[in-house]
Write a protein that holds these residues in place. Structure first.
Motif, mmCIF file in Angstrom:
data_model
loop_
_atom_site.group_PDB
_atom_site.id
_atom_site.type_symbol
_atom_site.label_atom_id
_atom_site.label_comp_id
_atom_site.label_asym_id
_atom_site.label_seq_id
_atom_site.Cartn_x
_atom_site.Cartn_y
_atom_site.Cartn_z
ATOM 1 N N LEU A 241 0.839 -1.193 0.000
ATOM 2 C CA LEU A 241 0.000 0.000 0.000
ATOM 3 C C LEU A 241 0.880 1.252 0.000
ATOM 4 C CD1 LEU A 241 -2.801 -0.954 2.550
ATOM 5 C CD2 LEU A 241 -2.739 -1.299 0.071
ATOM 6 N N ASP A 242 0.457 2.263 -0.798
ATOM 7 C CA ASP A 242 1.221 3.509 -0.889
ATOM 8 C C ASP A 242 1.205 4.253 0.437
ATOM 9 O OD1 ASP A 242 1.507 2.876 -3.527
ATOM 10 O OD2 ASP A 242 0.266 4.520 -4.301
ATOM 11 N N ARG A 243 2.322 4.923 0.711
ATOM 12 C CA ARG A 243 2.447 5.821 1.858
ATOM 13 C C ARG A 243 3.208 7.050 1.393
ATOM 14 N NH1 ARG A 243 2.274 0.711 3.540
ATOM 15 N NH2 ARG A 243 1.306 0.207 5.543
ATOM 16 N N LEU A 244 2.614 8.230 1.564
ATOM 17 C CA LEU A 244 3.224 9.463 1.093
ATOM 18 C C LEU A 244 3.581 10.365 2.270
ATOM 19 C CD1 LEU A 244 0.796 10.442 -1.826
ATOM 20 C CD2 LEU A 244 2.876 9.063 -1.965
ATOM 21 N N PRO A 245 4.624 11.178 2.134
ATOM 22 C CA PRO A 245 4.879 12.198 3.159
ATOM 23 C C PRO A 245 3.870 13.326 3.043
ATOM 24 C CG PRO A 245 6.424 12.429 1.348
ATOM 25 C CD PRO A 245 5.634 11.173 1.069
ATOM 26 N N THR A 280 -2.289 10.973 4.152
ATOM 27 C CA THR A 280 -1.518 10.417 3.045
ATOM 28 C C THR A 280 -1.040 8.996 3.291
ATOM 29 O OG1 THR A 280 0.516 11.456 3.902
ATOM 30 C CG2 THR A 280 -0.747 12.669 2.244
ATOM 31 N N ARG A 281 -1.489 8.370 4.352
ATOM 32 C CA ARG A 281 -1.191 6.970 4.603
ATOM 33 C C ARG A 281 -2.493 6.170 4.597
ATOM 34 N NH1 ARG A 281 2.612 6.573 9.906
ATOM 35 N NH2 ARG A 281 4.258 8.064 9.342
ATOM 36 N N ARG A 306 -18.602 -12.684 9.867
ATOM 37 C CA ARG A 306 -18.287 -11.821 8.726
ATOM 38 C C ARG A 306 -17.920 -10.429 9.217
ATOM 39 N NH1 ARG A 306 -22.605 -10.428 3.983
ATOM 40 N NH2 ARG A 306 -23.768 -9.761 5.829
ATOM 41 N N ALA A 307 -16.981 -9.799 8.563
ATOM 42 C CA ALA A 307 -16.582 -8.425 8.885
ATOM 43 C C ALA A 307 -16.505 -7.597 7.620
ATOM 44 C CB ALA A 307 -15.235 -8.404 9.600
ATOM 45 N N LYS A 308 -16.799 -6.300 7.763
ATOM 46 C CA LYS A 308 -16.659 -5.340 6.680
ATOM 47 C C LYS A 308 -15.453 -4.470 6.990
ATOM 48 C CE LYS A 308 -19.275 -1.834 4.086
ATOM 49 N NZ LYS A 308 -20.595 -1.165 3.968
ATOM 50 N N LEU A 309 -14.432 -4.552 6.149
ATOM 51 C CA LEU A 309 -13.206 -3.789 6.320
ATOM 52 C C LEU A 309 -13.237 -2.573 5.403
ATOM 53 C CD1 LEU A 309 -10.607 -6.713 6.307
ATOM 54 C CD2 LEU A 309 -11.850 -5.758 8.263
ATOM 55 N N SER A 310 -13.096 -1.392 5.993
ATOM 56 C CA SER A 310 -13.095 -0.144 5.235
ATOM 57 C C SER A 310 -11.684 0.402 5.216
ATOM 58 C CB SER A 310 -14.043 0.867 5.884
ATOM 59 O OG SER A 310 -13.915 2.139 5.283
ATOM 60 N N ALA A 311 -11.107 0.533 4.024
ATOM 61 C CA ALA A 311 -9.740 1.023 3.874
ATOM 62 C C ALA A 311 -9.747 2.414 3.250
ATOM 63 C CB ALA A 311 -8.924 0.072 3.006
ATOM 64 N N ARG A 312 -9.034 3.333 3.883
ATOM 65 C CA ARG A 312 -8.750 4.641 3.288
ATOM 66 C C ARG A 312 -7.332 4.588 2.743
ATOM 67 N NH1 ARG A 312 -13.496 7.736 2.839
ATOM 68 N NH2 ARG A 312 -14.893 6.909 4.429
ATOM 69 N N LEU A 313 -7.119 5.162 1.571
ATOM 70 C CA LEU A 313 -5.892 4.922 0.821
ATOM 71 C C LEU A 313 -5.175 6.225 0.497
ATOM 72 C CD1 LEU A 313 -7.576 2.473 -1.713
ATOM 73 C CD2 LEU A 313 -6.382 1.864 0.412
ATOM 74 N N THR A 316 -2.369 8.608 -4.097
ATOM 75 C CA THR A 316 -1.823 8.035 -5.330
ATOM 76 C C THR A 316 -2.184 6.565 -5.525
ATOM 77 O OG1 THR A 316 0.199 7.536 -4.098
ATOM 78 C CG2 THR A 316 0.151 9.595 -5.353
ATOM 79 N N GLN A 317 -2.847 5.955 -4.566
ATOM 80 C CA GLN A 317 -3.054 4.513 -4.570
ATOM 81 C C GLN A 317 -4.134 4.086 -5.563
ATOM 82 O OE1 GLN A 317 -1.711 1.823 -2.148
ATOM 83 N NE2 GLN A 317 -2.385 0.881 -4.069
ATOM 84 N N ASP A 318 -3.830 3.077 -6.367
ATOM 85 C CA ASP A 318 -4.858 2.449 -7.192
ATOM 86 C C ASP A 318 -5.757 1.615 -6.280
ATOM 87 O OD1 ASP A 318 -5.523 -0.375 -8.726
ATOM 88 O OD2 ASP A 318 -5.834 1.402 -9.968
ATOM 89 N N PRO A 319 -7.061 1.901 -6.229
ATOM 90 C CA PRO A 319 -7.918 1.211 -5.248
ATOM 91 C C PRO A 319 -8.041 -0.286 -5.494
ATOM 92 C CG PRO A 319 -9.230 2.602 -6.701
ATOM 93 C CD PRO A 319 -7.811 2.931 -6.969
ATOM 94 N N GLN A 320 -8.036 -0.718 -6.764
ATOM 95 C CA GLN A 320 -8.120 -2.149 -7.024
ATOM 96 C C GLN A 320 -6.858 -2.853 -6.547
ATOM 97 O OE1 GLN A 320 -10.861 -4.076 -8.453
ATOM 98 N NE2 GLN A 320 -9.514 -5.497 -7.367
ATOM 99 N N ALA A 321 -5.707 -2.237 -6.775
ATOM 100 C CA ALA A 321 -4.454 -2.823 -6.290
ATOM 101 C C ALA A 321 -4.445 -2.897 -4.768
ATOM 102 C CB ALA A 321 -3.262 -2.013 -6.790
#
Length: 439
Positions: A241-245, A280-281, A306-313, A316-321
């Motif tokens: 996963l991308d991490r930006l300053p 940015t992370r 079952r769990a629903k995982l919500s990711a904030r990206l 610059t991150q491609d969401p499918q990746a």
């Protein structure tokens, strides 16, 4: 020539009328209030002097409201965007006053949608009314009714007919200020991805005294998967996963703790600057779990959870990746050979928006004129899929992302609110922006 001025009472009245409609566009909620909100938005735009207001059919979604004012010779065209759909209100008892009964307390207007994002519609209306419906630039109004669902259907419609919505600048009134009275331009957006994880271990419930200790419990297995998503400090542990300053305005940790309601003695998660963690992370949150409730739970091993995982990206991150990386991590972390079902949904890209340039400079000057203090530039941890899509479809356009919400607005939570003074100042800033762009 004197600056056109906003009518604060009409501004508040418009917003209150919109807030009274429970326009929740999620499946399972009545569609009638959503349609009423579209109709009311169209009516208010017509009342503000726009001709030819139309509702655009969006496949399998609420209609978008569109209107256009041709640009005077030599003037640019500006798209004004907001959305009329809202999040569900949640438990009634969590609200001090009913969610869809707008109420003023201590200079703030309370109700679902006051800050996200019916105030954006009200700001556009106030600016257009200030010009008598004849602003000095070309205007295209685009108000959608499905932003909160994350489906992105409107983005597909825009991509299919880009000339209809083409403009020199897009003013997205779905942002907010870092604090009351502190005008803010948003220069980055995090992306978004949802992964639902279902764990199965048994054919049926089994008595915990008979099988406990040997038979695997699905909820325990799911808990181990969720725990693996972060390291001991609370940083996201998913590889790839991308991490930006972050080099913009800092976020004070004490202020953030207070505004977010972090309990005394509870540490923040992650390391590094708070703004970087928020803007940015990546972050991953388990926003829901399906399992037996504590009340009435039997002494039995659970066969399925079952769990629903919500990711904030990162912007610059491609969401499918990102979703693929989370799925791969879950598969690696799943213990005991449990059966997994993984569903990915709600993908939305982030965006890096220009903090400089002619339009951004005009927006900063307009905010300073409207609020009387210098502007702050910051990113947002929330995702606005359409904004990112528009930046991709119209790479030569400039974008302004702002709004009237603030650190006390409690967006998506109970007692959502907007400061009425900031609402008026934001509308006056939009008036100044349109005049500045004309010049």
């Amino acid at each position: 020539m004197s600056e056109p001025t906003v009518d604060p009472q009409r501004l508040q009245d418009d917003l209150e009328r919109l807030v009274r409609l429970p326009s929740v566009a999620f499946p399972g909620f009545p569609p009638e209030p959503v349609r009423e909100a579209a109709d009311l938005t169209a009516q208010l735009l017509a009342d503000a002097g726009l001709e030819g207001v139309t509702q655009i059919d969006v496949p399998d979604a609420a209609p978008a409201v569109f209107a256009e004012i041709p640009a005077p010779p030599g003037a640019p065209t500006v798209v004004l965007y907001a959305h009329y759909d809202v999040q569900p209100s949640g438990p009634e008892e969590a609200w001090t006053t009913p969610a869809f009964a707008p109420t003023v307390r201590d200079g703030r207007l309370y109700g679902r949608g006051t800050a996200d994002d019916k105030c954006g519609i009200a700001i556009h209306l106030a600016a257009l009314r200030a010009f008598g419906g004849r602003p000095p630039v070309g205007i295209k109004i685009l108000i959608e009714g499905e932003e909160e669902t994350g489906l992105g259907t409107l983005s597909e419609l825009v991509a299919a007919d880009p000339e209809r919505f083409r403009a020199d600048a897009f003013v997205i009134a779905d942002g907010g200020n870092v604090a009351t009275g502190k005008p803010t331009l948003t220069t980055s957006l995090r992306g978004f991805a949802v992964v639902e994880v279902t764990v199965r271990t048994l054919r049926d419930f089994v008595h915990s005294g008979v099988a406990g200790g040997a038979a695997p419990d699905a909820l325990v297995a799911l808990s181990r998967i969720i725990a693996s998503l972060h390291d001991d400090a609370g940083n996201v542990a998913v590889e790839g996963l991308d991490r930006l300053p972050w080099d913009g305005a800092a976020i004070d940790e004490a202020d953030f703790r207070r505004e977010s309601g972090v309990l005394d003695g509870v540490s923040l998660i992650g390391d590094g600057p708070v703004a970087e963690r928020l803007l940015t992370r990546p972050s991953i949150t388990a926003v829901g779990i399906d399992a037996p409730t504590v009340r009435g739970a039997g002494n039995a091993l659970i066969p399925e959870a079952r769990a629903k995982l919500s990711a904030r990206l990162a912007p610059t991150q491609d969401p499918q990746a990102a979703a693929d990386a989370i799925v791969a991590h879950v598969r690696r972390a799943a213990p005991w050979g449990v059966q997994l079902e993984l569903d990915v949904s709600g993908l939305a890209p982030g965006a890096l928006l220009a903090g400089q340039g002619p339009v951004a400079t005009a927006a900063a000057a307009a905010l300073e004129a409207g609020y009387g203090v210098p502007v702050t530039r910051i990113g947002t941890g929330g995702a606005i899929p359409l904004c990112a899509d528009l930046a991709r479809i119209y790479p030569d356009a400039e974008f302004v992302l702002w709004g009237a919400s603030d650190d006390r607005s409690r967006i998506h939570a109970s007692d959502e609110s907007v400061d009425l003074g900031d609402l008026e100042r934001a509308a006056q800033a939009e008036v100044a922006l349109l005049r500045g762009l004309a010049g």
